[in-house]
Design a protein around this motif. Structure first.
Motif, PDB file in Angstrom:
ATOM      1  N   LYS A  91       0.899  -1.229   0.071  1.00  0.00           N
ATOM      2  CA  LYS A  91       0.031   0.026  -0.055  1.00  0.00           C
ATOM      3  C   LYS A  91       0.973   1.293  -0.023  1.00  0.00           C
ATOM      4  CE  LYS A  91      -3.979  -2.216   0.041  1.00  0.00           C
ATOM      5  NZ  LYS A  91      -4.256  -2.774  -1.329  1.00  0.00           N
ATOM      6  N   PRO A  92       1.866   1.418   0.944  1.00  0.00           N
ATOM      7  CA  PRO A  92       2.610   2.388   0.730  1.00  0.00           C
ATOM      8  C   PRO A  92       3.369   2.787  -0.580  1.00  0.00           C
ATOM      9  CG  PRO A  92       3.362   1.609   2.825  1.00  0.00           C
ATOM     10  CD  PRO A  92       2.254   0.540   2.059  1.00  0.00           C
ATOM     11  N   CYS A  93       3.833   1.644  -1.160  1.00  0.00           N
ATOM     12  CA  CYS A  93       4.423   1.807  -2.554  1.00  0.00           C
ATOM     13  C   CYS A  93       3.439   2.316  -3.487  1.00  0.00           C
ATOM     14  CB  CYS A  93       4.741   0.225  -3.109  1.00  0.00           C
ATOM     15  SG  CYS A  93       6.008  -0.547  -1.918  1.00  0.00           S
ATOM     16  N   GLN A 142      16.292  -3.762   1.873  1.00  0.00           N
ATOM     17  CA  GLN A 142      15.585  -4.802   2.911  1.00  0.00           C
ATOM     18  C   GLN A 142      14.104  -4.543   2.814  1.00  0.00           C
ATOM     19  OE1 GLN A 142      17.394  -7.170   4.809  1.00  0.00           O
ATOM     20  NE2 GLN A 142      19.130  -6.285   3.545  1.00  0.00           N
ATOM     21  N   MET A 143      13.591  -3.233   2.722  1.00  0.00           N
ATOM     22  CA  MET A 143      12.395  -3.086   2.796  1.00  0.00           C
ATOM     23  C   MET A 143      12.020  -2.232   1.464  1.00  0.00           C
ATOM     24  SD  MET A 143      12.132  -2.089   6.715  1.00  0.00           S
ATOM     25  CE  MET A 143      10.340  -1.163   6.504  1.00  0.00           C
ATOM     26  N   ILE A 144      10.570  -2.356   1.070  1.00  0.00           N
ATOM     27  CA  ILE A 144       9.982  -1.231   0.140  1.00  0.00           C
ATOM     28  C   ILE A 144       8.727  -0.491   0.901  1.00  0.00           C
ATOM     29  CG2 ILE A 144      10.700  -2.784  -1.901  1.00  0.00           C
ATOM     30  CD1 ILE A 144       7.622  -3.932  -1.491  1.00  0.00           C
ATOM     31  N   PRO A 145       8.262   0.605   0.373  1.00  0.00           N
ATOM     32  CA  PRO A 145       9.187   1.306  -0.843  1.00  0.00           C
ATOM     33  C   PRO A 145      10.569   1.722  -0.686  1.00  0.00           C
ATOM     34  CG  PRO A 145       7.613   2.671   0.194  1.00  0.00           C
ATOM     35  CD  PRO A 145       7.294   1.317   1.060  1.00  0.00           C
ATOM     36  N   TYR A 146      11.218   1.414  -1.872  1.00  0.00           N
ATOM     37  CA  TYR A 146      12.752   2.028  -1.737  1.00  0.00           C
ATOM     38  C   TYR A 146      12.881   2.810  -3.007  1.00  0.00           C
ATOM     39  CZ  TYR A 146      17.750   1.717  -0.293  1.00  0.00           C
ATOM     40  OH  TYR A 146      18.840   2.085  -0.006  1.00  0.00           O
ATOM     41  N   VAL A 147      13.604   3.994  -2.976  1.00  0.00           N
ATOM     42  CA  VAL A 147      13.611   4.988  -3.877  1.00  0.00           C
ATOM     43  C   VAL A 147      15.147   4.981  -4.120  1.00  0.00           C
ATOM     44  CG1 VAL A 147      13.220   7.103  -5.075  1.00  0.00           C
ATOM     45  CG2 VAL A 147      11.367   5.679  -3.721  1.00  0.00           C
ATOM     46  N   TYR A 154       7.526   5.211   2.997  1.00  0.00           N
ATOM     47  CA  TYR A 154       7.029   6.443   2.228  1.00  0.00           C
ATOM     48  C   TYR A 154       5.941   7.284   3.472  1.00  0.00           C
ATOM     49  CZ  TYR A 154       3.862   9.332  -0.509  1.00  0.00           C
ATOM     50  OH  TYR A 154       3.097  10.385  -1.117  1.00  0.00           O
ATOM     51  N   THR A 155       6.148   8.452   3.453  1.00  0.00           N
ATOM     52  CA  THR A 155       5.057   9.347   4.052  1.00  0.00           C
ATOM     53  C   THR A 155       4.542  10.399   3.087  1.00  0.00           C
ATOM     54  OG1 THR A 155       6.908  10.703   5.148  1.00  0.00           O
ATOM     55  CG2 THR A 155       6.352   9.062   6.266  1.00  0.00           C
ATOM     56  N   ASP A 156       3.442  10.546   3.311  1.00  0.00           N
ATOM     57  CA  ASP A 156       2.928  11.902   2.496  1.00  0.00           C
ATOM     58  C   ASP A 156       3.578  13.105   2.283  1.00  0.00           C
ATOM     59  OD1 ASP A 156       0.563  10.344   1.977  1.00  0.00           O
ATOM     60  OD2 ASP A 156      -0.713  11.303   3.491  1.00  0.00           O
ATOM     61  N   GLY A 157       3.983  13.347   1.099  1.00  0.00           N
ATOM     62  CA  GLY A 157       4.781  14.495   0.944  1.00  0.00           C
ATOM     63  C   GLY A 157       6.351  14.072   0.636  1.00  0.00           C
ATOM     64  N   ALA A 158       6.768  12.946   0.793  1.00  0.00           N
ATOM     65  CA  ALA A 158       8.139  12.492   0.574  1.00  0.00           C
ATOM     66  C   ALA A 158       8.570  12.884  -0.933  1.00  0.00           C
ATOM     67  CB  ALA A 158       8.372  10.939   1.099  1.00  0.00           C
TER      68      ALA A 158
END
Length: 162
Positions: free
Chosen positions: A58-60, A124-129, A145-149
């Protein structure tokens, strides 16, 4: 002693300042089945972003949606390109294209069903940019991910094109 400390600091800074990681060489497929070597990912000398995601994350999906909202403006302003890399396992690969189409994402989508690329980068974890400069050097990494990132992402890209 002070001169020695300054010399060491300058030497370390010089080394750290010039070392930039290159992308590892892993063979992936595009969403259309074409083969791509990850160490050849590029954007005609302009910065590019690699965003690791999964259909079930979901965060991705929120992150890729948020970028989608401003992606056209980003491309117009900076010429940036985004590669979205799905880490969905082979059994779920058939869910990637419908998700991408449903969300209207206009990114280059790559498939990493065995997580070879993800593992080669030590993720290790996603999302990853990852943000890469025009030469393909990794210059920025971020996970979660957080809103606005996404604002931080475009700021990193803007710094590269100055």
């Amino acid at each position: 002693m002070k001169k020695l400390f300054i010399s060491i600091a300058v030497a370390l800074f010089g080394i750290i300042g010039t070392v930039q990681a290159q992308l590892p060489s892993v063979t992936l497929k595009t969403i259309d089945g074409k083969t791509v070597k990850t160490d050849t990912l590029s954007n005609d000398g302009k910065p590019f972003i690699i965003d690791f995601f999964a259909t079930w994350c979901k965060p991705c999906n929120r992150e890729l949606d948020a970028i989608h909202e401003v992606y056209e403006e980003w491309v117009e302003e900076t010429g940036v390109k985004l590669y979205a890399v799905s880490i969905d396992v082979a059994q779920n690969i058939n869910k990637v294209k419908p998700l991408v189409d449903n969300h209207g994402w206009e990114y280059d989508v790559l498939l990493d069903p065995n997580s070879d690329f993800k593992r080669a980068l030590g993720i290790q974890m996603i999302p990853y940019v990852i943000v890469c400069d025009g030469d393909g050097n990794i210059v920025y990494k971020h996970n979660g991910y957080t809103d606005g990132a996404e604002i931080e992402l475009i700021e990193k890209v803007r710094e590269l094109i100055k």
